[in-house]
Write a protein that holds these residues in place. Structure first.
Motif, PDB file in Angstrom:
ATOM      1  N   TYR A   4       0.033  14.001  17.227  1.00  0.00           N
ATOM      2  CA  TYR A   4      -0.939  12.481  16.742  1.00  0.00           C
ATOM      3  C   TYR A   4      -0.627  11.767  17.989  1.00  0.00           C
ATOM      4  O   TYR A   4       0.619  11.445  18.398  1.00  0.00           O
ATOM      5  CB  TYR A   4      -0.462  11.946  15.410  1.00  0.00           C
ATOM      6  CG  TYR A   4      -0.419  13.164  14.339  1.00  0.00           C
ATOM      7  CD1 TYR A   4      -1.692  12.808  13.526  1.00  0.00           C
ATOM      8  CD2 TYR A   4       0.536  14.171  13.952  1.00  0.00           C
ATOM      9  CE1 TYR A   4      -1.865  13.650  12.359  1.00  0.00           C
ATOM     10  CE2 TYR A   4       0.142  14.616  12.895  1.00  0.00           C
ATOM     11  CZ  TYR A   4      -1.053  14.574  12.398  1.00  0.00           C
ATOM     12  OH  TYR A   4      -1.238  15.510  11.103  1.00  0.00           O
ATOM     13  N   GLN A   6      -1.439   8.060  19.887  1.00  0.00           N
ATOM     14  CA  GLN A   6      -2.165   6.621  19.752  1.00  0.00           C
ATOM     15  C   GLN A   6      -1.769   5.915  20.879  1.00  0.00           C
ATOM     16  O   GLN A   6      -0.659   5.834  21.242  1.00  0.00           O
ATOM     17  CB  GLN A   6      -1.643   5.988  18.072  1.00  0.00           C
ATOM     18  CG  GLN A   6      -2.175   4.900  17.920  1.00  0.00           C
ATOM     19  CD  GLN A   6      -1.600   4.340  16.396  1.00  0.00           C
ATOM     20  OE1 GLN A   6      -1.227   5.158  15.714  1.00  0.00           O
ATOM     21  NE2 GLN A   6      -1.595   3.005  16.253  1.00  0.00           N
ATOM     22  N   LEU A  17       2.943   0.801  14.324  1.00  0.00           N
ATOM     23  CA  LEU A  17       3.014   2.208  14.056  1.00  0.00           C
ATOM     24  C   LEU A  17       4.263   2.633  13.464  1.00  0.00           C
ATOM     25  O   LEU A  17       4.635   3.338  12.708  1.00  0.00           O
ATOM     26  CB  LEU A  17       3.007   2.638  15.562  1.00  0.00           C
ATOM     27  CG  LEU A  17       3.082   4.494  15.395  1.00  0.00           C
ATOM     28  CD1 LEU A  17       2.300   5.007  14.642  1.00  0.00           C
ATOM     29  CD2 LEU A  17       3.245   4.866  16.972  1.00  0.00           C
ATOM     30  N   GLN A  20       4.428   2.035   9.804  1.00  0.00           N
ATOM     31  CA  GLN A  20       3.570   3.199   9.246  1.00  0.00           C
ATOM     32  C   GLN A  20       4.260   4.407   9.164  1.00  0.00           C
ATOM     33  O   GLN A  20       4.290   5.090   8.082  1.00  0.00           O
ATOM     34  CB  GLN A  20       2.376   3.341  10.190  1.00  0.00           C
ATOM     35  CG  GLN A  20       1.235   4.423   9.481  1.00  0.00           C
ATOM     36  CD  GLN A  20       0.082   4.505  10.350  1.00  0.00           C
ATOM     37  OE1 GLN A  20      -0.087   3.916  11.282  1.00  0.00           O
ATOM     38  NE2 GLN A  20      -0.876   5.584  10.205  1.00  0.00           N
ATOM     39  N   THR A 149       1.332  14.243   8.465  1.00  0.00           N
ATOM     40  CA  THR A 149      -0.160  14.243   7.917  1.00  0.00           C
ATOM     41  C   THR A 149      -0.344  13.221   6.763  1.00  0.00           C
ATOM     42  O   THR A 149      -1.255  12.504   6.975  1.00  0.00           O
ATOM     43  CB  THR A 149      -0.175  15.614   7.198  1.00  0.00           C
ATOM     44  OG1 THR A 149      -0.215  16.535   8.364  1.00  0.00           O
ATOM     45  CG2 THR A 149      -1.695  15.918   6.532  1.00  0.00           C
ATOM     46  N   CYS A 151       1.199  10.465   6.755  1.00  0.00           N
ATOM     47  CA  CYS A 151       1.421   9.133   7.502  1.00  0.00           C
ATOM     48  C   CYS A 151      -0.049   8.731   8.012  1.00  0.00           C
ATOM     49  O   CYS A 151      -0.525   7.707   8.230  1.00  0.00           O
ATOM     50  CB  CYS A 151       2.394   9.167   8.408  1.00  0.00           C
ATOM     51  SG  CYS A 151       2.431   7.695   9.654  1.00  0.00           S
ATOM     52  N   PHE A 152      -0.799   9.843   8.681  1.00  0.00           N
ATOM     53  CA  PHE A 152      -2.024   9.664   9.249  1.00  0.00           C
ATOM     54  C   PHE A 152      -3.229   9.880   8.663  1.00  0.00           C
ATOM     55  O   PHE A 152      -4.301  10.025   9.145  1.00  0.00           O
ATOM     56  CB  PHE A 152      -1.866  10.264  10.754  1.00  0.00           C
ATOM     57  CG  PHE A 152      -0.874   9.631  11.818  1.00  0.00           C
ATOM     58  CD1 PHE A 152      -0.856   8.466  12.336  1.00  0.00           C
ATOM     59  CD2 PHE A 152       0.179  10.449  11.866  1.00  0.00           C
ATOM     60  CE1 PHE A 152      -0.041   7.628  13.076  1.00  0.00           C
ATOM     61  CE2 PHE A 152       1.272   9.726  12.795  1.00  0.00           C
ATOM     62  CZ  PHE A 152       1.029   8.386  13.176  1.00  0.00           C
ATOM     63  N   GLU A 153      -3.189  10.187   7.397  1.00  0.00           N
ATOM     64  CA  GLU A 153      -4.472  10.504   6.509  1.00  0.00           C
ATOM     65  C   GLU A 153      -5.224   9.417   6.574  1.00  0.00           C
ATOM     66  O   GLU A 153      -4.823   8.203   6.488  1.00  0.00           O
ATOM     67  CB  GLU A 153      -3.990  11.031   5.197  1.00  0.00           C
ATOM     68  CG  GLU A 153      -3.440  12.279   5.225  1.00  0.00           C
ATOM     69  CD  GLU A 153      -3.035  12.889   3.534  1.00  0.00           C
ATOM     70  OE1 GLU A 153      -2.819  11.874   2.892  1.00  0.00           O
ATOM     71  OE2 GLU A 153      -3.062  13.872   3.538  1.00  0.00           O
TER      72      GLU A 153
END
Length: 153
Positions: A4, A6, A17, A20, A149, A151-153
């Motif tokens: 991932y 960013q 971040l 999150q 997964t 976290c970033f859905e």
């Protein structure tokens, strides 16, 4: 397993971040923090700790090697191994004794104690890019992948 990535335009983006991520981290997790000096590893750590409920001072463990934080039954151990002269210093300092089932370990410069530090569940790599930072998070096994997964859905 997916990485991932960013772009973090500023400190506020790094802290967002971290907030999150903190919502999805679980105990017994080892996270390697990779990046050059000044890349933002301690800033990200401060954000994680704030999101987990710590409101005290968060400082880099560059000289102390480790800073420990107790958070309602959760321990966060923030290591900085930059000044190690040999990997054996990990064992000499008794750092392996700081790990238990309630610990999240954040390890900067883990390569300085290669062969002694626990294997990473995930790696957060930060690099300076333009005026901000590029952050790439890599899961090294299925449980860490599930955390990312969610976290970033």
């Amino acid at each position: 397993m997916a990485d991932y990535t960013q772009f973090l335009a500023d400190e506020a983006a790094s802290l967002a971040l971290a907030h999150q991520l903190a919502a999805h981290l679980q105990p017994a997790l080892t996270v390697y923090l990779a990046g050059d000096l000044g890349a933002g590893k301690t800033t990200l750590t401060r954000g994680l700790l704030r999101a987990l409920g710590f409101d005290g001072t968060v400082k880099s463990p560059t000289y102390t090697i480790v800073e420990s934080y107790e958070l309602d039954g959760l321990k966060v151990e923030h290591f900085d191994l930059y000044r190690f002269q040999s990997p054996e210093e990990w064992m000499d300092a008794g750092l392996d004794e700081l790990f238990d089932a309630n610990t999240i370990a954040l390890i900067e410069w883990p390569q300085m104690a290669e062969g002694f530090v626990p294997q990473a569940d995930m790696t957060i790599a930060l690099s300076v890019q333009d005026e901000g930072r590029l952050c790439t998070i890599t899961a090294h096994h299925e449980l860490a992948q599930k955390m990312l997964t969610s976290c970033f859905e």
